[in-house]
Design an enzyme around this catalytic site. Structure first.
Site, PDB file in Angstrom:
ATOM      1  N   LYS B  79     -12.434   2.661   0.829  1.00  0.00           N
ATOM      2  CA  LYS B  79     -11.746   2.390   0.091  1.00  0.00           C
ATOM      3  C   LYS B  79     -10.988   2.189   0.971  1.00  0.00           C
ATOM      4  CE  LYS B  79      -7.711   4.002  -2.966  1.00  0.00           C
ATOM      5  NZ  LYS B  79      -7.107   5.272  -3.321  1.00  0.00           N
ATOM      6  N   SER B 154      -6.339   4.442  -8.770  1.00  0.00           N
ATOM      7  CA  SER B 154      -6.134   3.794  -7.415  1.00  0.00           C
ATOM      8  C   SER B 154      -8.133   3.296  -6.429  1.00  0.00           C
ATOM      9  CB  SER B 154      -5.040   3.900  -6.236  1.00  0.00           C
ATOM     10  OG  SER B 154      -5.540   4.959  -5.197  1.00  0.00           O
ATOM     11  N   SER B 178      -6.441   9.632  -8.361  1.00  0.00           N
ATOM     12  CA  SER B 178      -6.922   8.185  -8.189  1.00  0.00           C
ATOM     13  C   SER B 178      -8.713   7.661  -7.953  1.00  0.00           C
ATOM     14  CB  SER B 178      -6.763   7.504  -6.995  1.00  0.00           C
ATOM     15  OG  SER B 178      -4.542   7.079  -7.343  1.00  0.00           O
TER      16      SER B 178
END
Lengths: 96, 485
Positions: B79, B154, B178
């Protein structure tokens, strides 16, 4: 009744160092108002004798040995700076 | 059939039997990325040249002791809020568009020691603020099961890349859901560890008292093995816990006899779709069949999780994001008259709307005259929410419910209404507030879209979560289904 005024939004934006346009002030005021209204649900809770939680684990005073270690090389640190000169980060003048 | 349909252990065996090579694995990643990335848009930055070079070098060492580690030569996606030395890290924001980190996050140092290969940096909502990956300032990632739907957020890039077979596994981060929410929406396995289990050093901070890095994988087994590799105390993170890391893979026994499951009635009530409810009840039947028992319980303060979270997370964010000022790194606006003007212009041009909204909400909640009414009140609500979990865990081993109230929604559906968007996280947020660990595992489909079962455990009891999740996964076949892209 509105919970936050356009004037307050301008003040908060100033505190947060955010430039805002008139259109943004109008939009953010309406959106923040509804989010704050939503947050006011918390007032239903009786928290008279409740302690606030800042951290979920029972940890305090995490200490380590005070040992010196090399810092980052200057050229590495300056690598991401938008403007620098003579090994120092450059900013607009702060004193009139 | 993709090489990534195998578990980590199987890939490791194939490598050592010389049936495949490390360059084959890396090639599988980039080949798949070439095939599907224009539709999925999971990556912000690719690391292809370095990854291929590293693969060649590691392959030369395949017969050495170094290569015995399970993660040796494994491709992974990261990420983009986890800093990677020398590899651009943006946190999904224009303010870090050209940021080239000069150090590695602790999880990256651990992965380098295990000799994994970073394929690229994965898309996310800007500064992890969002539930759909639509607030990324680069692109909206799509859901591999239906590219008109969101992948969740996210960590949408991290979940979509794994579901699409672009990487076998990835790292995400979870502040209010997330990791678990996108894992549920994309039909993969995602775990948010106990707060303090994984070092946050080098994770670009959103809300420091809630953020945790965790693994997103295709199987529960891989997830457990990846968590073993990234967990542990870290001198660079004072909030990392000095508690030994369990051998999570040893919990993968399939045995849940006598396991006591609590099912909060609040997690199956209003707002939860009938199909989601049914998928959870079906999952409970499966676990019952394996010898577990379940009872309905109450987490009475659940509904206050969402408002408390938005006050606390935004307050912490308003402070954490103060560092993005255009001085030391990142974007700097042109034509500023003075220093304050430079800060204001830089931040106005560098941040997107959702980030600005949360910074302003947080600044408001922390400002003089409002602190007690909002911030302190939310901290007290957090105490009550945490106590709900403690009370239930006195009598039960795990808590089970859905990960999300509905399956993935359409791109664009919730973008104009922050509150509707926030409601996606209603079942995952209390877990972050209490600091307990939670996993999402695939548990069915609704309208062709995957659903996730959430299994929540006690502090530092990831082992019981994995034991439960593995037993359930082995008894069902949802995790074996793949999107047709």
């Amino acid at each position: 009744m509105s919970r936050i005024s356009e004037e307050q939004v301008r003040h908060v934006a100033h505190l947060a160092r955010l430039a805002v346009t008139d259109e943004e002030v109008e939009r953010f005021t309406a959106q923040l108002d509804s989010i704050i209204e939503f947050a006011e649900q918390l007032n239903e809770l009786d928290t008279e004798n409740v302690k606030p939680t800042a951290h979920v684990l029972d940890m305090k005073n995490v200490l380590r040995e005070d040992k010196s270690a090399p810092g980052l090389p200057r050229e590495e640190v300056l690598k991401n700076a938008p403007d620098h000169e003579n090994g120092q980060i450059k900013v607009p003048s702060i004193i009139e | 059939m993709s090489l990534f349909d195998h578990t980590l252990t199987e890939i490791h065996d194939l490598l050592h039997k010389k049936e495949i090579s490390i360059p084959d694995l890396v090639d599988e990643s980039y080949k798949r990325i070439n095939e599907v990335e224009d539709k999925i848009k999971a990556f912000i930055t690719l690391n292809e040249e370095n990854a291929r070079k590293q693969a060649e070098e590691l392959q030369k060492k395949i017969d050495t002791d170094e290569a015995k580690g399970l993660l040796f030569g494994m491709p992974i996606g990261i990420k983009d809020n986890i800093v990677t030395k020398g590899l651009r890290t943006t946190s999904g924001s224009q303010i870090l568009n050209n940021f080239d980190p000069i150090y590695d996050a602790t999880v990256m140092t651990k992965l380098h020691e295990a000799q994994t290969i970073t394929i690229g940096k994965l898309n996310m909502d800007e500064f992890a603020m969002g539930s759909s990956t639509e607030s990324s300032s680069f692109q909206a990632t799509t859901n591999p099961w239906n590219t008109e739907r969101v992948p969740g957020g996210s960590s949408g890039g991290s979940a979509a890349a794994v579901a699409a077979g672009e990487v076998p596994f990835s790292l995400g981060s979870d502040t209010g859901g997330s990791i678990r929410q996108p894992a549920a929406y994309c039909g993969v396995v995602g775990l948010k560890p106990t707060y303090g289990r994984v070092s946050r050093y080098g994770l670009i901070a959103f809300a420091s008292s809630l953020d945790q890095i965790g693994p997103i994988t295709r199987s529960v087994e891989d997830n457990a093995r990846l968590l073993e590799a990234i967990s542990g105390v870290d001198a660079f993170d004072g909030t990392s816990a000095n508690i030994p890391v369990d051998r999570y893979s040893e919990a993968l026994t399939g045995d849940v006899k006598g396991l006591k499951i609590a099912v909060p009635k609040e997690y199956l009530s209003e707002g939860v779709s009938e199909e989601v409810r049914q998928s959870v009840l079906d999952a409970l039947k499966v676990l019952e069949g394996l010898g577990a028992t379940w009872e309905e319980v109450s987490l009475p303060h659940s509904k206050y999780g969402l408002p408390a979270y938005y006050v606390l997370a935004s307050s912490e964010a308003s402070s954490n994001l103060a560092r993005f000022d255009g001085i030391r790194y990142g974007y700097r606006a042109e034509g500023a008259e003075n220093l304050i003007d430079l800060y204001k212009k830089t931040r106005a041009e560098g941040f997107g709307d959702e980030v600005k909204r949360r910074i302003m909400l947080g600044t408001f909640a922390l400002s003089s005259g409002y602190y007690d009414a909002y911030y302190k009140k939310a901290q007290k609500a957090r105490t009550l929410i945490k106590k709900d979990f403690e009370d239930v865990f006195e009598k039960y081993d795990v808590i089970i419910g859905p990960t999300t109230p509905t399956p993935a929604f359409k791109i664009g559906d919730n973008i104009d209404d922050p509150l509707t968007m926030y409601a996606n996280d209603i079942l995952t947020i209390p877990v972050n507030l209490a600091g307990v660990p939670g996993i999402s595992v695939p548990c069915g489909f609704s309208d062709g879209m995957p659903l996730g079962l959430q299994i929540i455990g006690k502090h530092f009891d990831e082992k019981t979560i994995y034991r439960t999740a593995y037993a359930y996964e082995q008894a069902t076949n949802f995790h074996q289904q793949k999107p047709s892209l």
